[in-house]
Scaffold this motif. Structure first.
Motif, PDB file in Angstrom:
ATOM      1  N   LEU A  80       0.849  -0.800   0.216  1.00  0.00           N
ATOM      2  CA  LEU A  80       0.207   0.234   0.227  1.00  0.00           C
ATOM      3  C   LEU A  80       0.753   1.517   0.103  1.00  0.00           C
ATOM      4  O   LEU A  80       2.170   1.513   0.622  1.00  0.00           O
ATOM      5  N   PRO A  81       0.248   2.278  -1.134  1.00  0.00           N
ATOM      6  CA  PRO A  81       0.856   3.313  -0.446  1.00  0.00           C
ATOM      7  C   PRO A  81       0.994   4.626   0.505  1.00  0.00           C
ATOM      8  O   PRO A  81       0.134   4.232   1.208  1.00  0.00           O
ATOM      9  N   VAL A  82       1.730   5.382   1.215  1.00  0.00           N
ATOM     10  CA  VAL A  82       1.988   6.219   2.036  1.00  0.00           C
ATOM     11  C   VAL A  82       1.972   7.916   1.623  1.00  0.00           C
ATOM     12  O   VAL A  82       2.265   8.189   0.696  1.00  0.00           O
ATOM     13  N   SER A  83       0.680   8.185   2.104  1.00  0.00           N
ATOM     14  CA  SER A  83       0.715   9.216   1.785  1.00  0.00           C
ATOM     15  C   SER A  83       1.281  10.785   2.745  1.00  0.00           C
ATOM     16  O   SER A  83       1.914  10.252   3.179  1.00  0.00           O
ATOM     17  N   GLU A  84       0.940  11.715   1.862  1.00  0.00           N
ATOM     18  CA  GLU A  84       1.323  12.880   2.863  1.00  0.00           C
ATOM     19  C   GLU A  84       1.277  12.868   3.749  1.00  0.00           C
ATOM     20  O   GLU A  84       1.298  13.313   5.166  1.00  0.00           O
ATOM     21  N   HIS A  85      -0.496  12.325   3.892  1.00  0.00           N
ATOM     22  CA  HIS A  85      -1.245  12.956   5.544  1.00  0.00           C
ATOM     23  C   HIS A  85      -0.646  12.071   6.814  1.00  0.00           C
ATOM     24  O   HIS A  85       0.184  12.276   7.719  1.00  0.00           O
ATOM     25  N   ALA A  86      -0.437  10.685   5.867  1.00  0.00           N
ATOM     26  CA  ALA A  86      -0.228   9.268   6.921  1.00  0.00           C
ATOM     27  C   ALA A  86       1.156  10.025   7.570  1.00  0.00           C
ATOM     28  O   ALA A  86       1.112   9.373   8.834  1.00  0.00           O
ATOM     29  N   MET A  87       2.245  10.804   6.716  1.00  0.00           N
ATOM     30  CA  MET A  87       3.728  10.874   7.364  1.00  0.00           C
ATOM     31  C   MET A  87       3.480  11.484   7.633  1.00  0.00           C
ATOM     32  O   MET A  87       4.580  11.745   8.603  1.00  0.00           O
ATOM     33  N   SER A  88       3.178  13.171   8.279  1.00  0.00           N
ATOM     34  CA  SER A  88       2.555  13.772   9.257  1.00  0.00           C
ATOM     35  C   SER A  88       2.544  13.693  10.290  1.00  0.00           C
ATOM     36  O   SER A  88       2.564  14.575  10.829  1.00  0.00           O
ATOM     37  N   TYR A  89       2.121  12.407  10.459  1.00  0.00           N
ATOM     38  CA  TYR A  89       1.508  11.997  11.835  1.00  0.00           C
ATOM     39  C   TYR A  89       2.817  11.590  12.454  1.00  0.00           C
ATOM     40  O   TYR A  89       4.102  11.991  12.354  1.00  0.00           O
ATOM     41  N   GLY A  90       2.971  12.528  13.943  1.00  0.00           N
ATOM     42  CA  GLY A  90       4.342  12.344  14.950  1.00  0.00           C
ATOM     43  C   GLY A  90       4.350  11.092  16.182  1.00  0.00           C
ATOM     44  O   GLY A  90       3.509  10.338  15.533  1.00  0.00           O
ATOM     45  N   GLY A  91       4.395  11.255  17.454  1.00  0.00           N
ATOM     46  CA  GLY A  91       4.063  10.218  17.749  1.00  0.00           C
ATOM     47  C   GLY A  91       4.786   9.026  17.427  1.00  0.00           C
ATOM     48  O   GLY A  91       5.809   8.997  16.825  1.00  0.00           O
ATOM     49  N   SER A  92       4.217   7.558  18.030  1.00  0.00           N
ATOM     50  CA  SER A  92       4.734   6.626  17.716  1.00  0.00           C
ATOM     51  C   SER A  92       4.746   6.520  15.706  1.00  0.00           C
ATOM     52  O   SER A  92       3.324   5.989  15.781  1.00  0.00           O
ATOM     53  N   THR A  93       5.519   5.977  15.809  1.00  0.00           N
ATOM     54  CA  THR A  93       5.326   5.546  13.675  1.00  0.00           C
ATOM     55  C   THR A  93       6.806   4.831  13.843  1.00  0.00           C
ATOM     56  O   THR A  93       7.254   4.457  13.970  1.00  0.00           O
ATOM     57  N   MET A  94       6.247   4.580  12.656  1.00  0.00           N
ATOM     58  CA  MET A  94       6.854   3.580  11.769  1.00  0.00           C
ATOM     59  C   MET A  94       7.905   4.043  11.019  1.00  0.00           C
ATOM     60  O   MET A  94       9.194   3.856  10.206  1.00  0.00           O
ATOM     61  N   PHE A  95       8.063   5.696  10.369  1.00  0.00           N
ATOM     62  CA  PHE A  95       9.388   6.964   9.689  1.00  0.00           C
ATOM     63  C   PHE A  95       8.375   6.587   8.657  1.00  0.00           C
ATOM     64  O   PHE A  95       9.348   6.143   7.669  1.00  0.00           O
ATOM     65  N   LEU A  96       7.588   6.001   7.804  1.00  0.00           N
ATOM     66  CA  LEU A  96       7.378   5.921   6.587  1.00  0.00           C
ATOM     67  C   LEU A  96       7.640   7.559   6.266  1.00  0.00           C
ATOM     68  O   LEU A  96       7.062   8.302   6.513  1.00  0.00           O
TER      69      LEU A  96
END
Length: 388
Positions: A80-96
């Protein structure tokens, strides 16, 4: 005329414990503990209050994703693709980032083990009716209502603080129960202690569930924390044939969450014992029949009925059978007719349906005439004669 009939039954075949449970004293703002094996609620504190669930609400995103896998709308190896919106989240992430295409299996592990906010959004946008995270949140809310989770409302896919993003601990327990029961093929993911995704986040590879390493049967499900929500945990543990599901919310530290979670598991298994209180096909009471070939019908449970009760001592106790009666003939075997109501001290009331043990046909002409005649005679006896 139908009326509510409450029959008190004693332990002739219904032996139960009768001593009060020692309540678990929790400092959590809200708590809910259920023995999944028997359906017995062991603890309920502010259980239906809608509260900020933080990352514990990721469990709903996972449930919807598992449904999509089951239905063939997603596959584990699909990317699945990663959108800018998904990438914009902070906190705990996968650093996508937007250059990534990530397979669904890695995204699920990223949500469960790493609590990835970005991974939730990737799944959400893939399954959303309109392609947006907001649309997916609306779908989550609707699906939750269908599942009986009436105190849940979602504003996003990951529990990021937002106005109106709320769940009750009762709803979270319902959700945990459904995840375990509906998707046993995916449930082992919740017990994975670490997940390294592409070497991107060496500081975020370990599962935050503090119970997984304690050898107490814990195997899930999800922690959560925001400043508003405090520290919470949706947990489950299995020992022998029993499984407990529990939710704690609003604790004030990581250490307090770990201490209380361990304590509630130990309390649940050590202070209660499972007892069979009714056997399948063995009537525990009789219900009156109106104009039937028989005057009564036996009431049975739909299988052996086991419940949990406090371990301290035992004695016979009373329970009630409640139904609207007399019941009109004909009656079919297996027809639900009544409820068994048990009120063990120190625990919430327990209700279980009761069913007809056999068919009861409509009575013949003579039976019907005798019934009607009996009513007329009774009315005549009870009606005072008018003064001459």
């Amino acid at each position: 005329m139908l009326s509510s009939i409450r029959s008190t039954i004693v332990a002739a075949g219904l032996a139960m414990l009768a001593f009060p449970a020692l309540a678990f004293d929790t400092s959590a703002r809200a708590a809910y503990v259920m023995d999944q094996t028997t359906g017995t609620v062991l603890l309920s504190k502010n259980a239906d209050d809608p509260l900020p669930p933080a990352s514990m609400s990721k469990l709903m995103t996972l449930y919807v994703a598992f449904e999509a896998l089951r239905d063939g709308r997603l596959t584990l190896d699909e990317t699945l693709p990663v959108s800018e919106h998904a990438m914009s989240y902070g906190g705990s992430t996968m650093f996508l980032n937007t250059q990534d295409r990530v397979n669904v299996e890695d995204l699920l592990r990223g949500i469960i083990v790493l609590s990835g906010n970005d991974a939730c959004v990737v799944i959400a946008e893939a399954l959303s009716p309109d392609g947006s995270e907001a649309g997916f949140a609306r779908y989550m809310t609707q699906r939750a209502k269908q599942m009986g989770m009436n105190s849940s409302n979602f504003a996003n896919s990951n529990g990021w603080p937002a106005a109106g993003h709320l769940m009750s601990v009762h709803d979270l327990a319902v959700l945990a129960d459904r995840l375990i029961s509906d998707f046993p093929e995916y449930y082992p993911l919740f017990s994975e202690e670490s997940f390294e995704f592409d070497g991107r986040a060496p500081s975020n590879v370990n599962n935050r569930n503090p119970l997984l390493k304690l050898n107490i049967g814990a195997d899930g499900l999800k922690t959560g924390h925001t400043q508003e929500a405090g520290y919470g945990l949706v947990g489950s543990a299995k020992q022998g044939d029993r499984r407990v599901v529990f939710v704690l919310s609003g604790l004030d530290s990581v250490s307090k969450r770990a201490e209380e979670a361990e304590a509630v598991v130990n309390w649940s298994f050590r202070n209660f014992i499972e007892r069979k209180v009714a056997s399948a096909e063995t009537p525990i009471a009789q219900a009156k029949i109106w104009m039937g070939a028989k005057k009564t019908v036996g009431l049975v449970t739909d299988g052996d009925l086991s419940l949990l009760f406090p371990v301290l001592g035992s004695q016979d106790v009373q329970a009630e059978v409640v139904y609207q009666g007399p019941i009109n003939a004909p009656v079919a075997k297996g027809q639900q007719l009544a409820e068994l109501v048990i009120k063990p001290e120190g625990l919430p009331e327990i209700r279980r349906p009761l069913y007809a043990a056999e068919d009861v046909a409509m009575g013949g002409f003579i039976v019907r005439m005798m019934t009607v005649g009996g009513i007329v005679l009774k009315d005549m006896i009870n009606t005072p004669m008018e003064a001459m």
